[in-house]
Motif scaffolding. Structure first.
Motif, short mmCIF file in Angstrom:
data_model
loop_
_atom_site.label_atom_id
_atom_site.label_comp_id
_atom_site.label_asym_id
_atom_site.label_seq_id
_atom_site.Cartn_x
_atom_site.Cartn_y
_atom_site.Cartn_z
N ASP A 169 -9.70 12.66 -18.65
CA ASP A 169 -10.83 13.10 -19.45
C ASP A 169 -11.89 11.99 -19.39
O ASP A 169 -11.78 10.96 -20.04
N GLY A 212 -17.86 19.22 -24.21
CA GLY A 212 -16.71 18.52 -23.67
C GLY A 212 -15.40 19.19 -24.06
O GLY A 212 -14.49 19.32 -23.23
N SER A 213 -15.29 19.60 -25.31
CA SER A 213 -14.03 20.20 -25.77
C SER A 213 -13.66 21.40 -24.90
O SER A 213 -12.49 21.59 -24.55
N GLN A 218 -16.39 10.64 -21.76
CA GLN A 218 -17.08 9.47 -22.32
C GLN A 218 -17.35 8.38 -21.27
O GLN A 218 -18.23 7.56 -21.43
C1 LIG Z 1 -13.01 11.70 -24.18
C2 LIG Z 1 -13.66 12.86 -24.87
N1 LIG Z 1 -13.23 14.09 -24.62
C3 LIG Z 1 -13.79 15.17 -25.20
C4 LIG Z 1 -14.82 15.03 -26.11
C5 LIG Z 1 -15.41 16.25 -26.77
O1 LIG Z 1 -16.69 16.51 -26.31
P1 LIG Z 1 -17.67 17.46 -27.16
O2 LIG Z 1 -17.94 16.78 -28.45
O3 LIG Z 1 -18.88 17.61 -26.27
O4 LIG Z 1 -16.96 18.77 -27.33
C6 LIG Z 1 -15.30 13.75 -26.41
C7 LIG Z 1 -16.38 13.55 -27.39
O5 LIG Z 1 -16.54 12.52 -28.00
C8 LIG Z 1 -14.70 12.63 -25.78
O6 LIG Z 1 -15.10 11.39 -26.05
#
Ligand SMILES: Cc1ncc(COP(=O)(O)O)c(C=O)c1O
Length: 443
Positions: free
Chosen positions: A251, A118-119, A254
């Protein structure tokens, strides 16, 4: 140590040594952490044979229950064909998944890109926004946002006390956002919304140097305290972006793939951003994330966004099977119905469990906020930590929130195909645990 000596170490030695060597565990050899060995549906098992009902869906990612045979089989079939292909090549699962996502994308979000985490999907979204708004150097984010743990997405999230990474982090402009449970100055929630929208316009006019490329937000703030932003705020931000030519990034890492009771929060609220991230629930347990972007936006040029494993065929095959299963099993409707059941029971529970300050949804995006006092709304952090511990003892894993300064949320977010009986059991355990914590005077 030579190779022969390495080979004779016992499994038990390996486990203890592994615990001591993990760089992410601040506690040497942390024995409070459960070692998982198996997962099926809403359940996980530890290495001692204990079974737990998993109300965390492993970071709210197993929207489809764990190890669904359809996903496992699709992944195995793909493994037999081709495991890895670099981004310069297409693969069948890449193209099939992209076409499927296009079918279910909100509005005109018909351009699709992938990352494994996600990041990195959030970084891709920001890059695309900057590329499409040349010269505009600012991205505005919300104060309690959580967008990930890469060096850039940490900076786009809530401020971290004693942040050691600051020297290398870009600066984001953080704006205050409404919080229906804690409106500022005791305002009514709608006035708080209007105040925050007006502050946003102020910041765009006078709070940044130069132009704003994008406003980035989670439609429902997850890790930052499960704040359900009012729809009037979401609409207001969309309107400000349209009027000022600023891109809106949602975003949805979640909130995507059924968690809210609709496929996306965008469908739930009837609002379409310009760029939307996805992650977690799409992979059926395999790592996959990415973005949807408006077809009005320019695509990336070669070399601007490419990750070695970014279009990992096995995760893509798993995602195709996951999306098919979510649709076939009507999991969005199930999440909606089970969410109503859960929040209804929690509201009932709040009548006799004074620790419960607020009950939140929508869908299976369910949590309660624990407070020492309903008037002051002072967070009951110790009670929340104790709910987790006592839940574990009774075979239920509740989600906690330690982030964004609150640490008093208990999340009840099992897979969307969790049975009503299992959800009922989790809530019975929660009721019992809260009762025992109240009796022990912990808050
Ligand atoms: C809204 C949101 N954005 C980004 C992320 C980051 O995702 P990742 O942990 O797969 O990098 C998360 C993870 O909890 C999230 O809840």
């Amino acid at each position: 140590m030579n190779v022969a000596q390495t080979a004779v170490k016992s499994d038990e030695y390996r486990i203890e040594e592994g615990k001591r060597s993990l760089i992410h565990d601040p506690v040497e050899g942390d024995n409070t952490k459960i070692t998982l060995v198996r997962a099926r549906g809403s359940y996980v098992w530890d290495d001692k044979g204990n079974r737990y009902l998993d109300c965390t869906s492993q970071a709210w990612s197993n929207n489809l229950g764990a190890n669904d045979p359809r996903v496992v089989e699709a992944a195995i079939a793909q493994l037999r064909e081709i495991t890895h292909a670099r981004p310069n090549f297409n693969t069948k699962p890449l193209l099939t998944l992209t076409s499927k996502l296009r079918d279910i994308a909100p509005g005109d979000l018909h351009r699709i890109g992938y990352a494994l985490h996600g990041s990195l999907a959030v970084e891709m979204a920001m890059k695309l926004a900057l590329k499409n708004r040349p010269g505009a150097q600012n991205i505005i984010v919300l104060q309690d946002a959580y967008h990930g743990r890469s060096i850039t997405t940490m900076a786009a999230s809530w401020p971290h006390p004693d942040n050691p990474f600051l020297p290398l982090q870009p600066r984001f402009t953080r704006i205050p956002h409404p919080d229906p449970y804690r409106p500022r100055l005791g305002l009514d929630p709608e006035t708080d919304v209007q105040l925050c929208l007006s502050l946003l316009e102020d910041v765009i006019d006078r709070g940044v140097d130069g132009g704003v490329a994008a406003i980035m937000m989670e439609p429902i703030m997850g890790n930052g305290g499960h704040i359900v932003l009012p729809v009037s705020y979401l609409k207001g931000v969309r309107e400000i972006c349209d009027r000022r030519g600023i891109l809106l990034i949602w975003d949805e890492i979640q909130s995507c793939f059924g968690r809210t009771g609709k496929m996306f929060a965008s469908d739930f609220y009837g609002i379409v951003p310009d760029i939307m991230t996805f992650g977690k629930g799409i992979g059926g347990g395999f790592p996959l994330a990415g973005i949807f972007a408006s077809e009005k936006l320019n695509k990336f040029d070669s070399g601007e966004d490419a990750l070695t494993f970014g279009s990992f065929p096995v995760a893509m095959a798993a995602a195709i099977a996951t999306i098919d299963a979510i649709i076939e099993d009507k999991l969005c409707d199930k999440a909606h119905d089970l969410g109503i059941f859960a929040t209804g029971r929690l509201k009932e529970m709040a009548k006799h469990r004074k620790l419960i300050g607020d009950v939140r949804g929508p869908g299976l995006f369910v949590s309660i906020e624990l407070v020492k006092d309903r008037e002051t709304k002072e967070p009951a952090r110790a009670a929340a930590a104790e709910v987790y511990r006592r839940g574990v003892d009774r075979g239920v894993l509740f989600g906690e929130s330690r982030y964004a300064g609150l640490g008093n949320l208990i999340k009840v977010k099992p897979p969307l195909d969790c049975s009503v009986e299992d959800m009922g059991h989790a809530l019975d355990v929660l009721d019992e645990v809260l009762g025992s914590i109240e009796a022990d005077g912990i808050a």
